[in-house]
Design a protein around this motif. Structure first.
Motif, PDB file in Angstrom:
ATOM      1  N   GLU A 297       0.842  -1.194   0.000  1.00  0.00           N
ATOM      2  CA  GLU A 297       0.000   0.000   0.000  1.00  0.00           C
ATOM      3  C   GLU A 297       0.883   1.252   0.000  1.00  0.00           C
ATOM      4  OE1 GLU A 297      -3.654   1.804   2.639  1.00  0.00           O
ATOM      5  OE2 GLU A 297      -1.900   1.008   3.686  1.00  0.00           O
ATOM      6  N   ALA A 298       1.903   1.238   0.816  1.00  0.00           N
ATOM      7  CA  ALA A 298       2.779   2.420   0.914  1.00  0.00           C
ATOM      8  C   ALA A 298       3.605   2.622  -0.358  1.00  0.00           C
ATOM      9  CB  ALA A 298       3.688   2.293   2.131  1.00  0.00           C
ATOM     10  N   THR A 299       4.110   1.542  -0.927  1.00  0.00           N
ATOM     11  CA  THR A 299       4.927   1.709  -2.131  1.00  0.00           C
ATOM     12  C   THR A 299       4.062   2.079  -3.337  1.00  0.00           C
ATOM     13  OG1 THR A 299       4.907  -0.684  -2.538  1.00  0.00           O
ATOM     14  CG2 THR A 299       6.807   0.207  -1.366  1.00  0.00           C
TER      15      THR A 299
ATOM     16  N   GLY B 255      -0.997   7.845  16.581  1.00  0.00           N
ATOM     17  CA  GLY B 255       0.117   7.626  17.507  1.00  0.00           C
ATOM     18  C   GLY B 255       0.865   6.321  17.315  1.00  0.00           C
ATOM     19  N   ILE B 256       0.461   5.530  16.323  1.00  0.00           N
ATOM     20  CA  ILE B 256       1.145   4.242  16.125  1.00  0.00           C
ATOM     21  C   ILE B 256       2.579   4.472  15.659  1.00  0.00           C
ATOM     22  CG2 ILE B 256       1.156   2.074  14.805  1.00  0.00           C
ATOM     23  CD1 ILE B 256      -1.934   2.288  14.732  1.00  0.00           C
ATOM     24  N   GLY B 257       2.765   5.400  14.725  1.00  0.00           N
ATOM     25  CA  GLY B 257       4.115   5.675  14.224  1.00  0.00           C
ATOM     26  C   GLY B 257       5.042   6.120  15.340  1.00  0.00           C
TER      27      GLY B 257
ATOM     28  N   ASN C 158       7.906  14.246   2.881  1.00  0.00           N
ATOM     29  CA  ASN C 158       7.161  13.305   3.734  1.00  0.00           C
ATOM     30  C   ASN C 158       6.981  13.957   5.106  1.00  0.00           C
ATOM     31  OD1 ASN C 158       6.079  11.140   5.097  1.00  0.00           O
ATOM     32  ND2 ASN C 158       7.705   9.682   4.534  1.00  0.00           N
ATOM     33  N   ALA C 159       6.002  14.870   5.176  1.00  0.00           N
ATOM     34  CA  ALA C 159       5.860  15.735   6.354  1.00  0.00           C
ATOM     35  C   ALA C 159       5.663  14.928   7.636  1.00  0.00           C
ATOM     36  CB  ALA C 159       4.689  16.694   6.146  1.00  0.00           C
ATOM     37  N   ALA C 160       4.880  13.868   7.558  1.00  0.00           N
ATOM     38  CA  ALA C 160       4.605  13.095   8.772  1.00  0.00           C
ATOM     39  C   ALA C 160       5.875  12.467   9.310  1.00  0.00           C
ATOM     40  CB  ALA C 160       3.556  12.023   8.469  1.00  0.00           C
TER      41      ALA C 160
ATOM     42  N   LEU D 156       7.793  13.612  12.741  1.00  0.00           N
ATOM     43  CA  LEU D 156       7.898  12.588  13.791  1.00  0.00           C
ATOM     44  C   LEU D 156       9.356  12.392  14.213  1.00  0.00           C
ATOM     45  CD1 LEU D 156       6.810  10.241  15.499  1.00  0.00           C
ATOM     46  CD2 LEU D 156       6.790   8.840  13.427  1.00  0.00           C
ATOM     47  N   TYR D 157      10.245  12.266  13.246  1.00  0.00           N
ATOM     48  CA  TYR D 157      11.650  12.013  13.582  1.00  0.00           C
ATOM     49  C   TYR D 157      12.272  13.222  14.296  1.00  0.00           C
ATOM     50  CZ  TYR D 157      11.059   8.229  10.116  1.00  0.00           C
ATOM     51  OH  TYR D 157      10.622   7.134   9.417  1.00  0.00           O
ATOM     52  N   LEU D 158      11.946  14.427  13.827  1.00  0.00           N
ATOM     53  CA  LEU D 158      12.492  15.619  14.502  1.00  0.00           C
ATOM     54  C   LEU D 158      12.005  15.668  15.944  1.00  0.00           C
ATOM     55  CD1 LEU D 158      12.165  18.345  11.694  1.00  0.00           C
ATOM     56  CD2 LEU D 158      14.282  17.303  12.530  1.00  0.00           C
TER      57      LEU D 158
HETATM   58  C1  LIG Z   1       5.414   8.240   8.870  1.00  0.00           C
HETATM   59  C2  LIG Z   1       4.349   7.329   9.507  1.00  0.00           C
HETATM   60  C3  LIG Z   1       5.018   6.018   9.931  1.00  0.00           C
HETATM   61  C4  LIG Z   1       3.790   8.035  10.747  1.00  0.00           C
HETATM   62  O1  LIG Z   1       2.853   7.154  11.349  1.00  0.00           O
HETATM   63  P1  LIG Z   1       1.559   7.699  12.136  1.00  0.00           P
HETATM   64  O2  LIG Z   1       1.012   6.551  12.914  1.00  0.00           O
HETATM   65  O3  LIG Z   1       0.632   8.387  11.206  1.00  0.00           O
HETATM   66  O4  LIG Z   1       2.219   8.774  13.102  1.00  0.00           O
HETATM   67  P2  LIG Z   1       1.647   9.310  14.480  1.00  0.00           P
HETATM   68  O5  LIG Z   1       0.156   9.306  14.486  1.00  0.00           O
HETATM   69  O6  LIG Z   1       2.334   8.612  15.599  1.00  0.00           O
HETATM   70  O7  LIG Z   1       2.145  10.817  14.444  1.00  0.00           O
HETATM   71  C5  LIG Z   1       3.474  11.097  14.781  1.00  0.00           C
HETATM   72  C6  LIG Z   1       3.678  12.590  14.921  1.00  0.00           C
HETATM   73  O8  LIG Z   1       3.820  13.176  13.631  1.00  0.00           O
HETATM   74  C7  LIG Z   1       2.927  14.249  13.501  1.00  0.00           C
HETATM   75  N1  LIG Z   1       2.396  14.270  12.164  1.00  0.00           N
HETATM   76  C8  LIG Z   1       1.694  13.291  11.579  1.00  0.00           C
HETATM   77  N2  LIG Z   1       1.383  13.664  10.330  1.00  0.00           N
HETATM   78  C9  LIG Z   1       1.928  14.894  10.149  1.00  0.00           C
HETATM   79  C10 LIG Z   1       1.952  15.804   9.057  1.00  0.00           C
HETATM   80  N3  LIG Z   1       1.384  15.515   7.882  1.00  0.00           N
HETATM   81  N4  LIG Z   1       2.604  16.981   9.217  1.00  0.00           N
HETATM   82  C11 LIG Z   1       3.196  17.288  10.387  1.00  0.00           C
HETATM   83  N5  LIG Z   1       3.202  16.453  11.456  1.00  0.00           N
HETATM   84  C12 LIG Z   1       2.560  15.285  11.325  1.00  0.00           C
HETATM   85  C13 LIG Z   1       1.816  13.980  14.477  1.00  0.00           C
HETATM   86  O9  LIG Z   1       1.226  15.203  14.898  1.00  0.00           O
HETATM   87  C14 LIG Z   1       2.512  13.263  15.594  1.00  0.00           C
HETATM   88  O10 LIG Z   1       3.037  14.155  16.557  1.00  0.00           O
HETATM   89  P3  LIG Z   1       2.757  13.902  18.126  1.00  0.00           P
HETATM   90  O11 LIG Z   1       3.190  12.480  18.412  1.00  0.00           O
HETATM   91  O12 LIG Z   1       3.605  14.899  18.812  1.00  0.00           O
HETATM   92  O13 LIG Z   1       1.289  14.101  18.299  1.00  0.00           O
HETATM   93  C15 LIG Z   1       3.174   7.074   8.521  1.00  0.00           C
HETATM   94  O14 LIG Z   1       2.705   8.314   8.048  1.00  0.00           O
HETATM   95  C16 LIG Z   1       3.516   6.175   7.342  1.00  0.00           C
HETATM   96  O15 LIG Z   1       3.501   4.967   7.458  1.00  0.00           O
HETATM   97  N6  LIG Z   1       3.810   6.778   6.176  1.00  0.00           N
HETATM   98  C17 LIG Z   1       4.101   5.993   4.953  1.00  0.00           C
HETATM   99  C18 LIG Z   1       5.408   5.245   5.034  1.00  0.00           C
HETATM  100  C19 LIG Z   1       6.541   6.162   5.443  1.00  0.00           C
HETATM  101  O16 LIG Z   1       6.611   7.315   5.025  1.00  0.00           O
HETATM  102  N7  LIG Z   1       7.434   5.643   6.295  1.00  0.00           N
HETATM  103  C20 LIG Z   1       8.613   6.389   6.712  1.00  0.00           C
HETATM  104  C21 LIG Z   1       9.643   6.352   5.650  1.00  0.00           C
HETATM  105  S1  LIG Z   1      11.051   7.392   6.074  1.00  0.00           S
END
Ligand SMILES: CC(C)(COP(=O)(O)OP(=O)(O)OC[C@H]1O[C@@H](n2cnc3c(N)ncnc32)[C@H](O)[C@@H]1OP(=O)(O)O)[C@@H](O)C(=O)NCCC(=O)NCCS
Length: 159
Positions: A20-22, A90-92, A120-122, A126-128
């Motif tokens: 799904e992600a790829t 919050g799973i990530g 990849n904003a999320a 998250l990492y920062l």
């Molecule tokens: C990256 C990923 C793993 C995050 O998983 P997730 O379960 O949605 O993340 P979370 O719900 O735990 O959110 C983590 C934090 O990021 C923040 N965040 C999530 N989406 C965001 C966005 N679009 N912009 C800014 N911040 C964001 C959340 O606010 C949260 O902060 P908090 O913990 O302080 O509340 C998920 O988006 C994913 O699987 N993406 C596709 C695959 C991928 O990109 N993997 C990483 C490759 S480097």
């Protein structure tokens, strides 16, 4: 949510999350992910983990292992993917925190992510938040389907 080591019987659920992600093509460099490639990535030298819901569905996965062998093996690398329908809950964050604990307990001195797409904003947010820093930028290394060439970050955190 429970996080446990991935088992063979998780493979179908895990590979569906990977595909799904790829297929979305906007965060990971891989496209087609046949079983053999999924196997090599998720049941290879890196240890895979799954996050499961209360009703035992796999909603997120990660893997952790040596970034490089031998002289590079004190530094870990990891990959995280959450199923699209389970994101933003919050799973990530829980997976990354789990991997930091796991890496510490295995004696790694740092974790490096070699390929974080800058758009990849999320993932970047998250990492920062969890203490990683951008230590390098590879210009235009990812071909985004909508944005065109996008920079790729190398992100690092000492443990
Ligand atoms: C990256 C990923 C793993 C995050 O998983 P997730 O379960 O949605 O993340 P979370 O719900 O735990 O959110 C983590 C934090 O990021 C923040 N965040 C999530 N989406 C965001 C966005 N679009 N912009 C800014 N911040 C964001 C959340 O606010 C949260 O902060 P908090 O913990 O302080 O509340 C998920 O988006 C994913 O699987 N993406 C596709 C695959 C991928 O990109 N993997 C990483 C490759 S480097």
């Amino acid at each position: 949510m429970l996080i446990r080591k991935a088992e063979r019987f998780d493979a179908g659920s895990m590979f569906a999350i990977v595909r799904e992600a790829t297929a979305a093509a906007d965060t990971l460099p891989f496209r087609a992910m046949p079983d053999a490639l999924c196997e090599a990535h998720w049941f290879g030298p890196h240890q895979a983990w799954v996050a499961t819901s209360d009703d035992d569905r796999v909603e997120g996965i990660y893997k952790l292992g040596d970034n490089y062998p031998d002289s590079g093996s004190h530094v870990a690398s990891a990959t995280y993917i959450v199923a699209s329908g389970a994101r933003g809950r919050g799973i990530g964050r829980t997976l990354v925190e789990h991997s930091l604990d796991e890496a510490r307990s295995r004696g790694y001195s740092a974790i490096v992510f070699n390929y974080v797409v800058a758009s990849n904003a999320a993932a970047v947010a998250l990492y920062l938040k969890l203490g990683f820093a951008v230590v390098g930028t590879i210009p235009g290394a990812f071909r985004h389907p909508a944005l065109g060439p996008v920079d790729v970050y190398v992100m690092h955190r000492a443990l």
